[in-house]
Design an enzyme around this catalytic site. Structure first.
Site, PDB file in Angstrom:
ATOM      1  N   CYS A 153     -19.822  37.708  14.722  1.00 27.74           N
ATOM      2  CA  CYS A 153     -19.600  38.560  13.835  1.00 27.74           C
ATOM      3  C   CYS A 153     -19.922  39.331  12.768  1.00 27.74           C
ATOM      4  CB  CYS A 153     -18.673  37.188  12.834  1.00 27.74           C
ATOM      5  SG  CYS A 153     -19.407  36.799  11.873  1.00 27.74           S
ATOM      6  N   GLU A 200     -23.589  34.214  12.440  1.00 25.33           N
ATOM      7  CA  GLU A 200     -23.267  35.266  13.160  1.00 25.33           C
ATOM      8  C   GLU A 200     -21.850  34.540  13.560  1.00 25.33           C
ATOM      9  OE1 GLU A 200     -27.006  36.573  11.974  1.00 25.33           O
ATOM     10  OE2 GLU A 200     -25.913  35.494  13.158  1.00 25.33           O
TER      11      GLU A 200
END
Ligand code: SAM
Length: 443
Positions: A83, A62
Site C-alpha cells: 500500500c 506496507e
C-alpha cells in the site's frame, strides 16, 4: 496513486523443485525481496509441509507478501501486496523470479481500493489508534516464525528455528542438515528426521552407553556402529577401563557437520583412544573377527536409507558372532508408541538370535523423538544381566562425571516397563495391531 494498494498476482513456473521445497531459502528470499523493494518487514511465518510444499507470509509495514509452492510442478503462487507508493512490488517480483530460478513468470497487477470508489469516513481516527500495536523492534530485528517439521503419517513434530541453515549437504547416502532451533539449540537431521539436538542429546547418549557399561564392568573392547554425531563414543570414553573404542560411521559428512555445529557431541573425535573408521557397518561387521568385542552398540538412525541393513537378522547374527562369550549388544530399538510393528519385529528378531530370556528392553524420555518415548534393547550373549549392576558404583560414576540423565535409580527404573510394552514384547509380528501405535500398521 489513485488506489490504496497495488496487488500483483504472480505465477512462477519452471522453478527448481528443490528450491520450491526449501523453506529456509523461500523464507530468506521473501524477506529479502521485501527489503530490496524498500519495504519494512515486521515478521514472517513460514511452514514446511510434508511430504513437500511450503506456505508463508511476510508481513510488511506496507502490507504483505505471501506464497504457496507446489515443488512437484516447479510452481509457486505468490501475492505481492503493497500500500502507498514508497515500495515498488515489481522489484520484489524480479528478485523472486531469480531467487526461485523460475523459467518464466506471469503476473497481473490489480489496483486495490480505487479511491474513486471509496468514501472516507470522517470520524476521529485517534479512537482507532491502538497504542498496543506491535512496533518494529528498536533494533530493527523482525520476528521470524520458521518451522522445521518432521511429519510421519499420523504425527508430526515441529520446532521453530531461526531461519539460518547452519549446514546442508547431500552425501551419497543422505541429506545432512543442521538447524538452529530456538528451543533445543542446534539440531542434526538426516533426510528430514531428527537425530539429535544440543538440548536433549545427553538422554540418548547416556542411556545407550552407561546401562551396559555399568552392568558389565569388565568390558575392555567396545564397538559403535553409526553414531556419527559422536555422543555415544563421548560417553563410552568416560569409562577408563575401555582399552579399545571403535566407531564405524558410513557418512563422514555427519561427522563434519557435528564437528562444526554440535561441538558437545563431537568432542570425542579428537580423543586418542578412539579408533574412527568411515565405513559401512554392515561390511565392517562381516569382516570382523569372532568374539572380538565385549560391547557392540548399534547407534543407527531409523530403518530407512543406509541404516536399513542395520535392522536385519543377518546383521544381528554377525553382531552375535563378533561378541565375546559374555558380550552384550545394545541397539536403539525405536519406540513402542511410534511404530509398534517395527518395535515388535525388532525384538522378535533379537530373541531368535540371542534367546528368549536374554533380551531386555529399556525406555527413556527423549522430547525431540516421535512420541517422546524411545527404547533401547539389551541383548546378552552370555550371563550379563542389565539389572545385575553395582548401584553404588553407578551412583558414584554419575556424580563424578556430572551426568544429566543417567543414575542408579534411572538405570533400574528404565527396565520397569508399562503393561502395553510388556504386551508388545510378547506379541508375534503377525499378530501386532495398532492399538498402541501412533503410526498405522501395514499388515
Ligand atoms: N540417535 C539417532 C537416532 O536414534 O535416530 C542416531 C544417531 S546417528 C546420527 C545415526 C548414524 O548412523 C548416522 O550418522 C548414519 O550416517 C549412520 N549410519 C547409517 N547407516 C549406517 C551404516 N550402514 N554403517 C555405518 N553407519 C551408518
Amino acid at each position: 496513486m489513485n488506489a490504496l494498494g497495488r496487488h500483483i498476482l504472480v505465477e512462477f513456473y519452471d522453478c527448481s523443485p528443490e528450491l520450491m521445497n526449501d523453506v529456509i531459502h523461500i523464507e530468506n528470499s521473501m524477506v529479502a525481496a521485501a527489503e530490496t523493494a524498500g519495504a519494512t518487514v515486521i515478521n514472517s511465518t513460514f511452514h514446511h509441509f510434508s511430504p513437500y510444499g511450503v506456505s508463508g507470509v511476510v508481513v510488511i509495514q506496507e502490507s504483505h507478501l505471501a506464497i504457496h509452492t507446489w515443488p512437484e510442478y516447479g510452481y509457486a503462487a505468490v501475492d505481492l501486496f503493497t500500500c502507498g507508493d514508497s515500495v515498488d512490488p515489481w522489484v520484489s517480483y524480479t528478485y523472486l523470479k531469480e531467487a526461485f530460478q523460475s523459467g518464466h513468470g506471469s503476473s497481473m497487477e490489480l489496483r486495490r481500493g480505487q479511491l474513486s470508489l471509496l468514501k472516507r469516513n470522517d470520524f476521529n481516527l485517534e479512537t482507532l489508534r491502538d497504542s498496543s500495536a506491535k512496533t518494529i523492534e528498536a533494533d530493527g530485528s523482525i520476528t521470524r516464525d520458521v518451522w522445521f517439521t518432521e511429519r510421519d503419517e499420523n504425527i508430526a513434530l515441529s520446532l521453530k528455528h531461526t531461519g539460518n541453515q547452519l549446514y546442508k549437504k547431500d552425501s551419497e547416502y543422505q541429506r545432512v542438515e543442521i538447524y538452529e532451533t530456538l528451543a533445543y539449540g542446534n539440531m542434526l537431521t538426516l533426510d528430514g528426521m531428527v537425530m539429535c539436538t544440543q538440548k536433549d542429546e545427553y538422554v540418548y547418549h547416556e542411556m545407550i552407553t552407561h546401562v551396559p557399561m555399568l552392568s558389565n564392568r569388565s568390558a575392555k573392547r567396545a564397538l559403535v556402529i553409526g553414531g556419527g554425531d559422536g555422543g555415544t563414543v563421548r560417553e563410552l570414553l568416560r569409562h577408563e577401563q575401555l582399552e579399545e573404542v571403535t566407531l564405524v560411521e558410513i557418512d563422514e559428512l555427519v561427522i563434519e557437520a557435528c564437528k562444526l555445529h554440535l561441538p558437545e557431541t563431537a568432542v570425542a573425535f579428537e580423543n586418542p583412544r578412539l579408533n574412527l573408521l568411515i565405513e559401512d557397518g554392515i561390511k565392517y561387521i562381516k569382516e570382523c573377527d569372532d568374539e572380538h568385542y565385549d560391547l557392540i552398540i548399534v547407534d543407527s538412525a531409523d530403518p530407512v536409507g543406509p541404516g536399513e541393513g542395520l535392522f536385519t537378522a543377518a546383521f544381528y547374527q554377525e553382531v552375535y558372532r563378533c561378541l565375546a562369550k559374555d558380550g552384550v549388544m545394545i541397539t536403539q530399538s525405536e519406540s513402542p508408541r511410534f511404530n509398534s510393528a517395527v518395535f515388535v519385529e525388532i525384538y522378535d528378531t533379537y530373541k531368535k538370535i540371542f534367546g528368549q530370556d536374554k533380551v531386555y528392553c529399556y525406555l527413556a524420555a527423549i522430547p525431540t523423538y516421535p512420541t517422546g518415548t524411545w527404547s533401547f534393547s539389551y541383548s546378552a550373549k552370555g550371563d550379563a544381566r542389565p539389572l545385575q549392576f553395582d548401584a553404588e558404583a553407578a551412583a558414584a560414576f554419575s556424580k563424578k562425571e556430572g551426568l544429566k540423565y543417567y543414575n542408579e535409580e534411572v538405570h533400574a527404573a528404565a527396565f520397569a516397563l508399562p503393561n502395553f510394552v510388556k504386551e508388545l514384547l510378547n506379541t508375534k509380528p503377525e499378530h501386532v495391531t495398532d492399538e498402541y501405535s501412533a503410526e498405522p500398521i501395514n499388515q
